[in-house]
Scaffold this active site. Structure first.
Site, PDB file in Angstrom:
ATOM      1  N   LYS A  50     -84.405  86.017 131.101  1.00  0.00           N
ATOM      2  CA  LYS A  50     -84.405  86.161 133.004  1.00  0.00           C
ATOM      3  C   LYS A  50     -85.212  85.119 133.616  1.00  0.00           C
ATOM      4  CE  LYS A  50     -80.068  89.110 132.252  1.00  0.00           C
ATOM      5  NZ  LYS A  50     -80.060  90.504 132.752  1.00  0.00           N
ATOM      6  N   GLN A  94     -82.694  96.435 134.975  1.00  0.00           N
ATOM      7  CA  GLN A  94     -81.950  95.453 133.545  1.00  0.00           C
ATOM      8  C   GLN A  94     -81.423  97.074 133.262  1.00  0.00           C
ATOM      9  OE1 GLN A  94     -81.769  92.701 132.615  1.00  0.00           O
ATOM     10  NE2 GLN A  94     -80.454  94.060 130.833  1.00  0.00           N
ATOM     11  N   ASP A 117     -76.738  90.828 140.368  1.00  0.00           N
ATOM     12  CA  ASP A 117     -75.547  91.063 139.769  1.00  0.00           C
ATOM     13  C   ASP A 117     -74.481  91.411 139.555  1.00  0.00           C
ATOM     14  OD1 ASP A 117     -77.281  91.224 137.180  1.00  0.00           O
ATOM     15  OD2 ASP A 117     -78.117  93.280 137.545  1.00  0.00           O
TER      16      ASP A 117
END
Ligand code: NAD
Length: 285
Positions: A50, A94, A117
């Protein structure tokens, strides 16, 4: 019949270039705080991927690595600081987090305007209501893939295998939006006679995290097969000691489907591409 293999990397590249173009036009550099707690090897490789993609798109990342024994309170404090930091547009924690940290508490602490997200209940709720919001990257990437290759979704029967909050549930809500207009069946571990559902699918999306769950005889001739699964399967002959396998038995499915995504190189690259789009969006908001 042999399916057309969907080139997720190529479509992802186009989406990434588009995000980079949008970022260039902004007066600020869209910046994502990427928080990794612990040293889970899969998480580490996702985070690295990412951050590399952000940098290639001319965007910034704030790399925050914390030890596995970080307390929930310390992580909540960090989130509060990042929420208040105007130079940080998006926050990505994460997952999975170490067991002693409650993931819900952490997700709910993120400012919904920085929740790139799309996992915060405010964004999830808006998704269900059909309002503008941050859409979770993997299901959003699947919808973009279908659109880019010109798959007709209106009136089609989409069958999703997997009801997680990050893939199955948001995907269900996206596919029933009027601009997509699919009829959706969502299967899960409580589903009886899974093949009887998957065989009805015009579009079959496997997101169960179970390697090879979907065999060729579970697929209708000519179906579009989207394999979300990324499963590490031990293999002594592989350099890293494992191979990545999807939820679909590719060799069998390719003979039945009209289109199919490979693993790797299908849905995975789209997830990162959609993250870049969300980070640009966060910088605009
Ligand atoms: P999860 O474990 O949270 O959810 C899996 C779901 O599948 C569950 O809801 C369960 O009910 C269902 N399921 C499991 N086995 C089943 C079976 N035999 N029959 C019917 N339903 C079954 O997983 P997740 O986080 O949604 O991830 C699913 C898979 O997708 C994993 O392999 C994961 O690595 C992969 N994934 C890939 C990406 C990507 O970018 N390509 C992103 C997220 C997840």
């Amino acid at each position: 019949m042999s399916a057309i293999i969907i080139d997720g990397k190529a479509i992802a590249l186009k989406t990434r270039l588009d995000a980079a173009e949008k970022a260039k036009r902004l007066s600020v550099m869209p910046t994502l705080a990427v928080v990794l707690v612990g040293e889970n090897p899969a998480s580490l490789s996702y985070v690295t991927g990412k951050e590399k993609a952000l940098s290639e798109a001319g965007m910034g990342s704030r790399d925050i690595r914390l030890p596995a024994d970080t307390t929930e309170d310390a992580l909540l404090k960090l989130i509060a600081d990042l929420n208040a930091d105007a130079t940080v547009h998006g926050i990505l924690v994460q997952l999975p987090l170490p067991r002693h940290i409650n993931e819900e508490h952490i997700i709910e602490a993120i400012d919904p305007k920085k929740d790139v997200d799309g996992f915060h209940p405010v964004n999830m709720g808006k998704l269900v209501l059909g309002e503008d919001c941050f859409i979770p990257c993997t299901p959003h990437g699947i919808v973009v893939l279908l659109k880019e290759i010109g798959i007709e979704t209106k009136g089609k029967h989409a069958v999703i295998v997997g009801r997680s909050n990050i893939v199955g549930k948001p995907l269900l809500n996206l596919l029933i939006r009027k601009n997509i207009n699919a009829t959706v069946t969502l299967c899960h571990t409580g589903t009886q006679n899974l093949p009887s559902y998957t065989r009805q699918a015009d579009i079959l999306i496997a997101a169960a995290g179970s390697p090879g769950l979907i065999s060729g005889d579970m697929i209708k001739e000519g179906a579009v097969v989207i394999d979300v699964g990324v499963n590490r399967v031990e293999d002594a002959t592989a350099k890293k000691g494992f191979r990545l396998k999807g939820d679909v038995l590719f060799d069998e499915a390719v003979e039945k489907a009209s289109y199919i995504t490979p693993v790797p190189g299908g849905v995975g690259p789209m997830t990162i591409a959609m993250l870049l789009q969300n980070v640009v969006q966060a910088a605009i908001l």
